[in-house]
Design an enzyme around this catalytic site. Structure first.
Site, PDB file in Angstrom:
ATOM      1  N   GLY A 189       0.841  -1.183   0.000  1.00 19.35           N
ATOM      2  CA  GLY A 189       0.000   0.000   0.000  1.00 19.35           C
ATOM      3  C   GLY A 189       0.877   1.234   0.000  1.00 19.35           C
ATOM      4  O   GLY A 189       2.081   1.142   0.194  1.00 19.35           O
ATOM      5  N   PRO A 191       2.782   4.771   0.959  1.00 25.27           N
ATOM      6  CA  PRO A 191       3.545   5.107   2.166  1.00 25.27           C
ATOM      7  C   PRO A 191       2.656   5.725   3.238  1.00 25.27           C
ATOM      8  O   PRO A 191       1.692   6.412   2.912  1.00 25.27           O
ATOM      9  CB  PRO A 191       4.552   6.162   1.677  1.00 25.27           C
ATOM     10  N   GLY A 192       2.975   5.461   4.482  1.00 21.57           N
ATOM     11  CA  GLY A 192       2.280   6.118   5.585  1.00 21.57           C
ATOM     12  C   GLY A 192       0.923   5.551   5.926  1.00 21.57           C
ATOM     13  O   GLY A 192       0.174   6.148   6.688  1.00 21.57           O
ATOM     14  N   THR A 193       0.591   4.376   5.375  1.00 21.08           N
ATOM     15  CA  THR A 193      -0.728   3.821   5.656  1.00 21.08           C
ATOM     16  C   THR A 193      -0.711   2.897   6.867  1.00 21.08           C
ATOM     17  O   THR A 193      -1.744   2.323   7.206  1.00 21.08           O
ATOM     18  CB  THR A 193      -1.254   3.040   4.441  1.00 21.08           C
ATOM     19  N   GLY A 194       0.443   2.731   7.495  1.00 20.32           N
ATOM     20  CA  GLY A 194       0.481   1.952   8.726  1.00 20.32           C
ATOM     21  C   GLY A 194       0.967   0.526   8.554  1.00 20.32           C
ATOM     22  O   GLY A 194       0.627  -0.340   9.366  1.00 20.32           O
ATOM     23  N   LYS A 195       1.774   0.262   7.538  1.00 19.03           N
ATOM     24  CA  LYS A 195       2.265  -1.101   7.338  1.00 19.03           C
ATOM     25  C   LYS A 195       3.219  -1.491   8.477  1.00 19.03           C
ATOM     26  O   LYS A 195       3.089  -2.559   9.061  1.00 19.03           O
ATOM     27  CB  LYS A 195       2.990  -1.204   5.980  1.00 19.03           C
ATOM     28  N   THR A 196       4.153  -0.596   8.776  1.00 14.95           N
ATOM     29  CA  THR A 196       5.083  -0.868   9.873  1.00 14.95           C
ATOM     30  C   THR A 196       4.316  -0.997  11.187  1.00 14.95           C
ATOM     31  O   THR A 196       4.554  -1.907  11.986  1.00 14.95           O
ATOM     32  CB  THR A 196       6.115   0.264   9.977  1.00 14.95           C
ATOM     33  N   GLU A 413      -5.377   1.471 -17.381  1.00 17.25           N
ATOM     34  CA  GLU A 413      -5.417   0.239 -16.576  1.00 17.25           C
ATOM     35  C   GLU A 413      -6.515  -0.690 -17.080  1.00 17.25           C
ATOM     36  O   GLU A 413      -6.363  -1.907 -17.076  1.00 17.25           O
ATOM     37  CB  GLU A 413      -5.612   0.560 -15.093  1.00 17.25           C
ATOM     38  N   ASP A 490       5.603  -0.157 -18.815  1.00 16.54           N
ATOM     39  CA  ASP A 490       5.075  -1.200 -19.709  1.00 16.54           C
ATOM     40  C   ASP A 490       5.983  -1.367 -20.915  1.00 16.54           C
ATOM     41  O   ASP A 490       6.276  -2.476 -21.352  1.00 16.54           O
ATOM     42  CB  ASP A 490       3.695  -0.805 -20.256  1.00 16.54           C
TER      43      ASP A 490
HETATM   44  P1  ADP Z   1       4.039   2.728   6.467  1.00 20.96           P
HETATM   45  O1  ADP Z   1       4.929   1.705   7.087  1.00 20.96           O
HETATM   46  O2  ADP Z   1       2.861   2.143   5.763  1.00 20.96           O
HETATM   47  O3  ADP Z   1       4.748   3.705   5.603  1.00 20.96           O
HETATM   48  P2  ADP Z   1       3.823   3.599   9.162  1.00 20.96           P
HETATM   49  O4  ADP Z   1       3.401   2.371   9.839  1.00 20.96           O
HETATM   50  O5  ADP Z   1       5.270   3.946   9.255  1.00 20.96           O
HETATM   51  O6  ADP Z   1       3.396   3.586   7.634  1.00 20.96           O
HETATM   52  O7  ADP Z   1       2.921   4.797   9.686  1.00 20.96           O
HETATM   53  C1  ADP Z   1       3.461   6.039  10.054  1.00 20.96           C
HETATM   54  C2  ADP Z   1       2.659   6.642  11.173  1.00 20.96           C
HETATM   55  O8  ADP Z   1       1.371   7.042  10.712  1.00 20.96           O
HETATM   56  C3  ADP Z   1       2.377   5.687  12.298  1.00 20.96           C
HETATM   57  O9  ADP Z   1       3.430   5.651  13.204  1.00 20.96           O
HETATM   58  C4  ADP Z   1       1.108   6.294  12.913  1.00 20.96           C
HETATM   59  O10 ADP Z   1       1.411   7.360  13.747  1.00 20.96           O
HETATM   60  C5  ADP Z   1       0.396   6.843  11.712  1.00 20.96           C
HETATM   61  N1  ADP Z   1      -0.618   5.900  11.208  1.00 20.96           N
HETATM   62  C6  ADP Z   1      -0.641   5.347   9.968  1.00 20.96           C
HETATM   63  N2  ADP Z   1      -1.712   4.547   9.829  1.00 20.96           N
HETATM   64  C7  ADP Z   1      -2.364   4.559  11.002  1.00 20.96           C
HETATM   65  C8  ADP Z   1      -3.546   3.911  11.496  1.00 20.96           C
HETATM   66  N3  ADP Z   1      -4.272   3.076  10.730  1.00 20.96           N
HETATM   67  N4  ADP Z   1      -3.912   4.167  12.765  1.00 20.96           N
HETATM   68  C9  ADP Z   1      -3.208   4.997  13.545  1.00 20.96           C
HETATM   69  N5  ADP Z   1      -2.097   5.618  13.145  1.00 20.96           N
HETATM   70  C10 ADP Z   1      -1.667   5.430  11.891  1.00 20.96           C
HETATM   71 ZN    ZN Z   2       0.468   0.246 -17.814  1.00 21.53          ZN
HETATM   72 MG    MG Z   3       7.028   1.996   7.053  1.00 22.70          MG
END
Ligand code: ADP
Ligand code: ZN
Ligand code: MG
Length: 570
Positions: A189, A191-196, A413, A490
């Protein structure tokens, strides 16, 4: 260090020579010894605002300092041109290391010498453990409070991973039923969506150590280091018993191997193979789970996604309205936000914000209030923060994307999906979306060919036509002058494919089994690509009605899964 391959010995000899040549430069550069930390750790410190200054040059490692001490640290230099901006936005001072700029001719030696220096130091530090040591330490999350309650929204993803927690806790229970739990999961997904965060939460819920590394830690110039580090990492996890291993930026090791590139990359292949070998060496009863994260699933080597490897793919998408509101609520907790600030309304205004951006928004608002000495955080502070976050954000926020661009992406797409469905029904079009996955990429169509040993000539042609159908759809629908740069990936892939088709597999009618090189081969490849493109355009024209349906659905829903796509085409 026990067994060294010939390559490694040659590598060391070269490094010694280079080291002698450049030792003075390195001494100047490094001064006293710095402590090396993995890139993931560095990134986390940046996130947490602990980093004061980073010196970025053209070297393999970059030095940095924290606010809290005068100690010097080093980490891998991802050599990503966007890093400087990211750091500046995060309030970190960036020093450009000009020392090497004037002597770029020395650069290869400096790099080589640097690697050796670094490997040498790692060796003397943990003597006995070898030069391959990876500086990874587990975070003990059992004491921390991170768990599923820390992840707001993302309901589907939480559902998809909750059984894994139970598996880590009671692997025997699953073994008794003969169930094979996923050894690896991929979180994908933007960046910044909370994968870590999600990966940490799993470790927290299961109460096991969390080993975090970044794919870029494995990719070194010195062949064999990456593979050694992979083995080291798994060894440490095994010693811990149960564990979660988290590999961020898996694309650094697991990118699709394009045959067009200069003969492949030994180091990366070795690293990838080491990873796959370690994963297949798991007993089902160990309670170790490997989680990898990537922004783009479609660029990963298929070998990673096969059964028994990273066979569970969990999308961590941008939050929807409800998700945004709960993320805002979670981060509003503990901040003195005035009652009059309407978080539900804020959630409506923050379309396409990631969790990290929402967190950042409230944090900026809090900083604004603190700066002006206000007791509480009000609407004015939130509004001001809103603009800071928007203006500071990269393309990750899609609010600026024009309707025209969305339409082109939907047709592009849609073209891929249409051609794949019509020509290669045994492939699975797992997902098609017009949500941009990274900077520059408008969307993607995830097309998984079946796993097999041989592909027929007809299958390869269909694959090429599907790749070309994105651009063909753009041209047929919007006209030849309006085609976009969106097809560049592509086009690269199709050219690599056709080159193999002609020169390796002897499939071109014109050349047959004869081998040709240079001009002749290029000419035949060019003709073949053009013919295949004509077929793609023809197919798009003939099935324009179906394409319209897919594009309309995409414009409305942004993402379609395989069932929805089948329904549209039925
Ligand atoms: P990714 O690894 O997808 O780039 P991170 O896990 O590093 O994203 O998320 C960065 C920060 O954003 C987290 O430490 C948190 O503070 C915030 N965050 C992202 N998604 C969420 C969520 N679903 N709920 C709460 N906080 C979130
Ligand atoms: Zn394409
Ligand atoms: Mg991350």
């Amino acid at each position: 260090m026990k067994k060294l391959s010939r390559k490694q010995i040659i590598g060391i000899l070269c490094a010694v020579v280079a080291l002698v040549a450049v030792v003075s430069v390195i001494v100047v550069d490094r001064g006293e010894a710095a402590e090396f930390v993995p890139y993931a750790q560095f990134a986390q410190w940046v996130d947490e605002g602990l980093v004061r200054e980073v010196a970025i040059g053209d070297t393999l490692v970059m030095a940095f300092q924290l606010h809290s001490s005068e100690n010097l640290y080093e980490t891998s230099n991802p050599r990503n041109p966007a890093l400087t901006e990211q750091l500046l936005l995060a309030g970190v001072d960036v020093v450009e290391q000009g020392a090497f700029v004037g002597i770029t001719s020395l650069l290869p030696f400096v790099l080589l010498g640097g690697v050796f220096f670094f490997a040498f130091r790692a060796m003397s530090k943990n003597s006995g453990k070898g030069a391959m040591a990876l500086n990874v330490t587990a975070t003990d999350v059992s004491q921390s409070k991170i768990g599923f309650q820390s992840v707001a929204g993302n309901v589907e993803a939480k559902d998809m991973v909750s059984d894994v927690v139970d598996f880590i806790k009671n692997p025997d229970k699953y073994a008794r039923y003969g169930a094979r739990m996923p050894r690896g999961m991929i979180f994908y997904g933007p960046p910044g969506t909370g994968k870590t965060l999600m990966a940490r939460a799993i470790a927290g819920e299961a109460g096991v150590p969390f080993f975090a590394v970044s794919g870029s830690d494995f990719v070194q110039m010195y062949v064999g280091v990456g593979a050694g580090r992979v083995r080291e990492l798994f060894k440490k996890a095994r010693e811990a018993g149960r564990a979660v291993i988290f590999i961020d930026e898996i694309d650094a090791v697991g990118k699709t191997r394009t045959s067009g590139a200069s003969g492949g990359n030994d180091e990366r292949d070795q690293t990838l193979n080491a990873l796959l070998t370690e994963m297949s060496g798991f007993e089902g009863t160990e309670g170790i789970v490997v989680i990898a994260a990537t922004n783009r699933l479609d660029t990963l080597d298929e070998a990673l996604l096969r059964p028994g490897r990273f066979d569970r793919q969990v999308e961590i998408a941008l939050p929807d309205l409800v998700g945004r509101e709960s993320i805002l609520q979670a981060h509003a907790n503990g901040k003195p936000i005035e009652k009059s600030v309407d978080l539900a309304r804020l959630a409506k205004q923050t379309v396409f914000f990631s969790g990290a951006m929402l967190e950042n928004l409230l944090n900026e608002a809090a900083i604004n209030a603190a700066k002006s000495g206000k007791e509480t955080i009000g609407q004015a502070e939130v509004d001001k923060a809103f603009y800071t976050v928007i203006a500071g954000s990269e393309k990750a926020d899609r609010s600026g994307i024009k309707d025209k661009e969305r339409r082109i992406t939907a047709y592009h797409e849609g073209g891929h999906a249409l051609a794949t469905k019509l020509l290669s029904p045994e492939n699975s079009v797992a997902k098609i979306t017009i949500i941009p996955s990274t900077k520059g990429a408008g969307g993607f169509c995830l097309n998984l060919p079946p796993d097999k040993m041989y592909y027929t000539k007809a299958e390869l042609e269909c694959q090429a036509i599907s790749l070309l159908a994105g651009r063909a759809a753009e041209e047929v629908v919007f006209g030849a002058e309006n085609v976009t740069t969106g097809a560049s990936n592509d086009i690269q892939r199709v050219n690599a494919l056709v080159k193999d088709y002609v020169t390796k597999y002897g499939m071109s009618n014109k050349l047959g089994l004869a081998t040709a090189t240079g001009e002749v081969a290029d000419q035949i490849c060019r003709e073949t690509v053009n013919q295949l493109y004509e077929k793609a355009a023809e197919l798009v024209r003939r099935h324009k009605d179906k394409l319209d349906k897919i594009a309309d659905a995409l414009l409305e829903k942004e993402t379609l899964n395989e069932d929805e796509l089948d329904l549209l085409l039925a």
